[in-house]
Design a protein around this motif. Structure first.
Motif, PDB file in Angstrom:
ATOM      1  N   PRO A 238       9.175  -5.552 -19.678  1.00 12.30           N
ATOM      2  CA  PRO A 238       9.299  -3.780 -20.097  1.00 12.30           C
ATOM      3  C   PRO A 238       9.713  -2.618 -20.447  1.00 12.30           C
ATOM      4  CG  PRO A 238       9.309  -4.252 -17.849  1.00 12.30           C
ATOM      5  CD  PRO A 238       9.534  -5.770 -18.190  1.00 12.30           C
ATOM      6  N   ARG A 239      10.982  -3.783 -20.695  1.00 17.54           N
ATOM      7  CA  ARG A 239      12.884  -2.656 -20.939  1.00 17.54           C
ATOM      8  C   ARG A 239      12.107  -1.839 -22.249  1.00 17.54           C
ATOM      9  NH1 ARG A 239      16.702  -7.382 -23.094  1.00 17.54           N
ATOM     10  NH2 ARG A 239      15.340  -8.266 -23.646  1.00 17.54           N
ATOM     11  N   GLY A 240      13.221  -1.082 -21.749  1.00 14.96           N
ATOM     12  CA  GLY A 240      12.637   0.429 -22.570  1.00 14.96           C
ATOM     13  C   GLY A 240      11.514   1.888 -22.420  1.00 14.96           C
ATOM     14  N   HIS A 241      11.179   1.390 -20.711  1.00 16.93           N
ATOM     15  CA  HIS A 241       9.720   2.242 -20.233  1.00 16.93           C
ATOM     16  C   HIS A 241      10.799   3.273 -19.376  1.00 16.93           C
ATOM     17  CE1 HIS A 241      11.407   2.160 -16.194  1.00 16.93           C
ATOM     18  NE2 HIS A 241      10.966   0.653 -16.156  1.00 16.93           N
ATOM     19  N   LEU A 242       9.525   4.509 -19.322  1.00 19.83           N
ATOM     20  CA  LEU A 242      10.724   6.126 -19.689  1.00 19.83           C
ATOM     21  C   LEU A 242      10.593   6.318 -18.361  1.00 19.83           C
ATOM     22  CD1 LEU A 242       9.277   7.512 -22.833  1.00 19.83           C
ATOM     23  CD2 LEU A 242      11.779   6.726 -22.641  1.00 19.83           C
ATOM     24  N   ALA A 243      10.014   5.253 -17.471  1.00 25.92           N
ATOM     25  CA  ALA A 243       9.488   5.835 -15.403  1.00 25.92           C
ATOM     26  C   ALA A 243      10.813   6.856 -15.543  1.00 25.92           C
ATOM     27  CB  ALA A 243       9.659   4.352 -15.253  1.00 25.92           C
ATOM     28  N   PHE A 244      12.097   6.490 -15.133  1.00 24.86           N
ATOM     29  CA  PHE A 244      13.408   7.117 -14.960  1.00 24.86           C
ATOM     30  C   PHE A 244      13.649   8.814 -15.743  1.00 24.86           C
ATOM     31  CE2 PHE A 244      13.720   3.241 -12.462  1.00 24.86           C
ATOM     32  CZ  PHE A 244      13.655   3.416 -10.994  1.00 24.86           C
ATOM     33  N   GLY A 245      13.230   9.004 -17.185  1.00 26.74           N
ATOM     34  CA  GLY A 245      13.874   9.396 -18.213  1.00 26.74           C
ATOM     35  C   GLY A 245      14.288   8.000 -18.963  1.00 26.74           C
ATOM     36  N   HIS A 246      14.969   9.610 -19.857  1.00 24.09           N
ATOM     37  CA  HIS A 246      15.800   8.761 -20.556  1.00 24.09           C
ATOM     38  C   HIS A 246      16.858  10.213 -20.985  1.00 24.09           C
ATOM     39  CE1 HIS A 246      17.432   6.855 -24.416  1.00 24.09           C
ATOM     40  NE2 HIS A 246      16.746   7.762 -24.910  1.00 24.09           N
ATOM     41  N   GLY A 247      18.065   9.791 -21.288  1.00 27.19           N
ATOM     42  CA  GLY A 247      19.088  10.582 -21.990  1.00 27.19           C
ATOM     43  C   GLY A 247      19.902  11.171 -20.936  1.00 27.19           C
TER      44      GLY A 247
ATOM     45  N   GLY B 120       2.639  10.504 -26.661  1.00 28.12           N
ATOM     46  CA  GLY B 120       3.372   9.267 -27.564  1.00 28.12           C
ATOM     47  C   GLY B 120       4.629   8.968 -26.991  1.00 28.12           C
ATOM     48  N   TYR B 121       5.230   7.354 -27.337  1.00 29.09           N
ATOM     49  CA  TYR B 121       6.163   6.613 -26.873  1.00 29.09           C
ATOM     50  C   TYR B 121       7.669   6.935 -27.379  1.00 29.09           C
ATOM     51  CZ  TYR B 121       9.792   3.149 -25.507  1.00 29.09           C
ATOM     52  OH  TYR B 121      10.861   3.483 -25.443  1.00 29.09           O
ATOM     53  N   GLU B 122       7.414   7.081 -28.467  1.00 29.36           N
ATOM     54  CA  GLU B 122       8.505   7.521 -29.838  1.00 29.36           C
ATOM     55  C   GLU B 122       8.743   8.623 -30.143  1.00 29.36           C
ATOM     56  OE1 GLU B 122      10.776   5.284 -30.873  1.00 29.36           O
ATOM     57  OE2 GLU B 122       9.787   3.423 -30.632  1.00 29.36           O
ATOM     58  N   GLU B 123       7.918   9.775 -29.477  1.00 28.34           N
ATOM     59  CA  GLU B 123       7.695  11.552 -29.844  1.00 28.34           C
ATOM     60  C   GLU B 123       8.493  11.514 -28.358  1.00 28.34           C
ATOM     61  OE1 GLU B 123       4.876   9.822 -32.726  1.00 28.34           O
ATOM     62  OE2 GLU B 123       5.248   9.772 -30.467  1.00 28.34           O
ATOM     63  N   ALA B 124       7.650  11.103 -27.205  1.00 23.92           N
ATOM     64  CA  ALA B 124       8.274  11.711 -25.239  1.00 23.92           C
ATOM     65  C   ALA B 124       9.837  10.967 -25.064  1.00 23.92           C
ATOM     66  CB  ALA B 124       7.723  10.994 -24.724  1.00 23.92           C
ATOM     67  N   ARG B 125      10.578   9.848 -25.797  1.00 20.24           N
ATOM     68  CA  ARG B 125      11.468   9.601 -26.195  1.00 20.24           C
ATOM     69  C   ARG B 125      12.754   9.819 -26.572  1.00 20.24           C
ATOM     70  NH1 ARG B 125      14.324   4.150 -24.560  1.00 20.24           N
ATOM     71  NH2 ARG B 125      16.531   3.658 -25.639  1.00 20.24           N
ATOM     72  N   ALA B 126      11.917  10.626 -27.937  1.00 15.50           N
ATOM     73  CA  ALA B 126      12.819  11.463 -28.276  1.00 15.50           C
ATOM     74  C   ALA B 126      13.502  12.623 -27.650  1.00 15.50           C
ATOM     75  CB  ALA B 126      13.087  11.468 -29.950  1.00 15.50           C
ATOM     76  N   ALA B 127      12.204  13.357 -27.281  1.00 18.96           N
ATOM     77  CA  ALA B 127      11.646  14.963 -27.062  1.00 18.96           C
ATOM     78  C   ALA B 127      12.854  15.111 -25.608  1.00 18.96           C
ATOM     79  CB  ALA B 127      10.299  15.025 -25.845  1.00 18.96           C
ATOM     80  N   LEU B 128      12.795  13.953 -24.609  1.00 16.99           N
ATOM     81  CA  LEU B 128      14.197  13.460 -23.501  1.00 16.99           C
ATOM     82  C   LEU B 128      15.116  13.561 -23.810  1.00 16.99           C
ATOM     83  CD1 LEU B 128      12.207  10.995 -22.260  1.00 16.99           C
ATOM     84  CD2 LEU B 128      12.113  12.918 -21.077  1.00 16.99           C
ATOM     85  N   THR B 129      15.660  13.776 -25.239  1.00 16.82           N
ATOM     86  CA  THR B 129      17.274  13.764 -25.792  1.00 16.82           C
ATOM     87  C   THR B 129      17.347  14.641 -26.865  1.00 16.82           C
ATOM     88  OG1 THR B 129      16.756  11.936 -27.279  1.00 16.82           O
ATOM     89  CG2 THR B 129      17.826  11.291 -24.917  1.00 16.82           C
ATOM     90  N   ASP B 130      15.935  15.404 -26.515  1.00 18.89           N
ATOM     91  CA  ASP B 130      16.685  16.825 -27.957  1.00 18.89           C
ATOM     92  C   ASP B 130      17.080  18.289 -27.528  1.00 18.89           C
ATOM     93  OD1 ASP B 130      15.762  19.093 -30.075  1.00 18.89           O
ATOM     94  OD2 ASP B 130      14.209  17.538 -30.276  1.00 18.89           O
TER      95      ASP B 130
END
Length: 394
Positions: A332-341, A50-60
């Motif tokens: 598509p802003r906010g995509h996670l292709a380059f990761g996050h955090g 999931g998007y929100e879960e993935a975005r949060a996990a990338l910075t956990d």
């Protein structure tokens, strides 16, 4: 007991189009226990889709990159050494600060004329033939040449380097991947030593050897090898797939190709939508739970491996409307292709520059560009998303 979903059971269909499987998983929930294709039947990892879960996990901070913190060591660390993808703060902070001193936005911008020249030279050689494998003739040599010149890899070594790096990111067998790691590690050790003994050069690797922080900190020999490994691998393998996937997407979506030809300013939209729709990295490299935690009410135990699904997150219906539709006018802003955090891709500006230059020049000089048969097989594994070949004509 949590069900383990065997992704290998989907066969070649999962390699060709994992998005169908990820969509079915998202329907059931944002986190699943899975067995990656080709892995031992006793092995399982958590996969966040999931998007929100993935975005949060990338910075956990409870999901760490350094396997030693849970008592595990891996081949790349043993053979290559520590690098940004297998370290956490404060070590990661220190390493990134040291490399950022040499790998600046200004330095990338200074590469623009050279990227254009390499692109033009490759097209000069390719276009008179009327047809080619886009990967072999264009998408691969462009970023490979750029990153090898940037880091100071001698031209005579580049063919061997390509073979080793391809086996590292998409091994054709377990033994092949291990052998490639060992050979690449030995090559980088020799390359660094040669540069230490030579007159100071203007390449990035020479700069990294000489770079000193304000407190006198410098990269060790092992850290230099790890940094060179990461920059060389991540600096071209991903961009190969970005360029190839973008051309494939445009040629299989003629309305989007027509929109780009009518308005060349849409090239930025093409790059960003390709990153979202068929990005070059399917899943982020492994993280490990350093303590028990929950993601979307799913309990993850200390020591458990976790894969964060970048490709799945970027097609999440809860984040993007009609996510399976390729639309170069989308925002598509906010995509996670380059990761996050903190692990956001250091080379993102260079990848964008190369992709924009490649697409703009290719389409301008090959107005009749079209597919010339089916693409080659998609890369194995769950790390890279790209195809081995793409036959085109013009």
């Amino acid at each position: 007991m949590t069900e383990v979903i065997d992704l290998g059971a989907f066969g070649d269909a999962f390699r060709r189009d994992p998005h169908l499987v990820y969509a079915r998983l998202r329907e059931r929930g944002p986190v699943h226990r899975v067995r990656p294709p080709g892995s031992d039947e006793t092995y399982a990892t958590w996969l966040v889709v999931g998007y929100e879960e993935a975005r949060a996990a990338l910075t956990d901070p409870r999901l760490v990159k350094d396997g030693e913190r849970i008592g595990a060591t891996f081949l790349d660390e043993q053979v290559i050494g520590k690098h940004l993808l297998i370290t956490d703060p404060p070590q990661h902070t220190r390493l990134r600060a040291l490399v950022a001193r040499a790998f600046t936005v200004r330095r990338v911008e200074e590469l623009r004329p050279r990227v254009q020249q390499i692109t033009d030279d490759l097209l000069d050689a390719m276009l008179p033939r009327g047809h080619a494998d886009l990967v072999e003739s264009f998408a691969y040599p462009l970023p490979l040449t750029v990153i090898c010149e940037l880091l100071g890899v001698p031209e005579i070594d580049r063919a061997a380097f390509r073979e080793m790096s391809t086996e590292v990111v998409a091994p054709t067998g377990a033994d092949h991947g291990q052998d490639a790691f060992v050979r690449l590690g030995a090559y980088l050790t020799e390359l660094i030593e040669d540069k230490r003994c030579a007159e100071p050069g203007g390449d990035l690797l020479s700069d990294l050897i000489r770079t000193t922080a304000e407190d006198g900190d410098r990269l060790s020999a092992e850290e230099l090898r790890g940094m060179a490994f990461l920059l060389l691998i991540a600096g071209h393998e991903t961009t190969v797939n970005l360029v190839t996937n973008a051309v494939h997407a445009l040629l299989t979506h003629p309305d989007q190709l027509a929109a780009l030809r009518a308005d060349p300013a849409l090239v930025d939209g093409v790059v960003e939508e390709t990153l979202r729709w068929e990005g070059p990295v399917e899943n982020a490299t492994y993280r490990f739970a350093v303590e028990p935690l929950e993601i979307a009410d799913v309990a993850i135990e200390k020591g458990d491996p976790v894969l964060i699904g970048l490709a799945s997150a970027d097609r999440d219906e809860l984040r993007y409307e009609e996510p399976d539709h390729y639309d170069v006018r989308r925002d598509p802003r906010g995509h996670l292709a380059f990761g996050h955090g903190i692990h956001f891709c250091l080379g993102a500006p260079l990848a964008r520059l190369e992709a924009r230059t490649a697409l703009r020049s290719l389409l301008d000089r090959a107005p009749g560009l079209a597919l010339d048969g089916p693409p080659g097989e998609w890369l194995p594994g769950m790390l890279m998303r790209g195809m081995r070949s793409l036959p085109v004509r013009w």
